[in-house]
Design a protein around this motif. Structure first.
Motif: not given
Length: 303
Positions: A4-13, A83-91, A129-131
């Protein structure tokens, strides 16, 4: 081997943040460039839905994550700003581990090029670790009747405290954590088997402990699927590690886990766990060993 991989695994920090978020795409590019994975081996996950997350996480915690409701103290404990992107990334990462689990049950071996967020508890996140992706995958598979029993092999240098706490009273999930005894977290939870190692333990000591305990773990778990948290923060010189495994030692560790699990016919999912080498590229290189060894095992056994 499907991963599994998604571009959304990387978010701005924030600039200078210690979490190596760029390791996720770097790992994917490295595995594709080496031919370890082919493009059609990459599975793109969907974000896990709220109902599935509630199998593990509390409604109060999820409400905070959905609405930017984490306090400043909670974000400090998490180690990342909400951030919204971190929440999405965790899901997405949790969805990636669940997707990989279904692939492993079909073909025997799979991975998520993220995941292993084992410091997430039911009601809070900590340690980046979020989720808790592995806990979510296990809970969903069990709720759907796809599996009855699961095994978590956690070889990150830090104890899988969130995973241990979530499954402490669940008889059909066996948690095994081999970690630095004096490292984070200060207060350890209770896995089914915890093996604490001294600071500075190197290849021989580490691999001997793994050889001693892993067969016992596999015998006791009687699992339908195993999740392997192949953290590379055990490497010598890791920013947060305190152990002293060489690169060859890490690869030997991964080889032994893959062989031990798969030679019993047990489906296995590889997830990353932590790694904080001097550069993001170096971290990705170390993470790649688990997938190299998994694919090498597959190729040997199909001949």
């Amino acid at each position: 081997m499907k991963c599994s991989y998604h571009p959304g695994y990387q978010v701005a920090l924030p600039t200078g943040h210690p979490f190596p978020i760029a390791k996720f795409p770097l790992l994917k590019y490295r595995l594709l460039a080496e031919g370890v994975l082919a493009p059609d081996d990459i599975l793109e996950p969907e974000p896990v839905d709220r109902q599935t997350l509630e199998l593990v996480h509390t409604a109060e915690y999820l409400n905070k994550l959905e609405s930017s409701g984490l306090s400043a103290a909670e974000q400090r404990r998490l180690g990342m700003p909400w951030s919204e992107s971190l929440w999405l990334r965790s899901r997405l990462a949790s969805g990636g581990t669940l997707l990989a689990a279904h692939a492993a049950l079909r073909s025997g071996l799979s991975g998520n090029l993220a995941g292993g967020t084992h410091h997430a508890f039911a009601d809070h996140g900590e340690g980046f670790c979020v989720l808790n992706d592995v806990a979510v995958a296990v809970a969903k598979l069990r709720a759907d009747g796809v599996i009855e029993r699961a095994l978590v092999i956690d070889l990150d240098v830090h104890q899988g405290n969130g995973t241990a706490a979530i499954f402490e009273n669940v008889e059909d999930v066996f948690t095994f954590s081999m970690h630095g005894e004096r490292n984070y977290p200060t207060q350890k939870m209770h896995s089914d088997l915890d093996v604490g190692l001294r600071d500075g333990a190197g290849d021989d000591e580490y691999l001997a402990a793994l050889e001693r305990h892993l067969p016992e773990v596999l015998d006791c778990a009687e699992a339908d699927i195993a999740f392997y948290l192949a953290g590379v923060d055990v490497a010598a010189g890791d920013r947060y590690g305190r152990l002293a495994l060489s690169e060859a030692g890490i690869r030997a560790r991964d080889r032994r886990v893959v062989h031990s699990v798969r030679s019993r016919g047990l489906p296995m999912v590889i997830v990353l766990g932590g790694g904080y080498a001097a550069t993001r590229a170096r971290t990705a290189q170390l993470h790649a060993h688990a997938f190299r060894e998994a694919v090498a095992y597959e190729r040997r056994t199909v001949r």
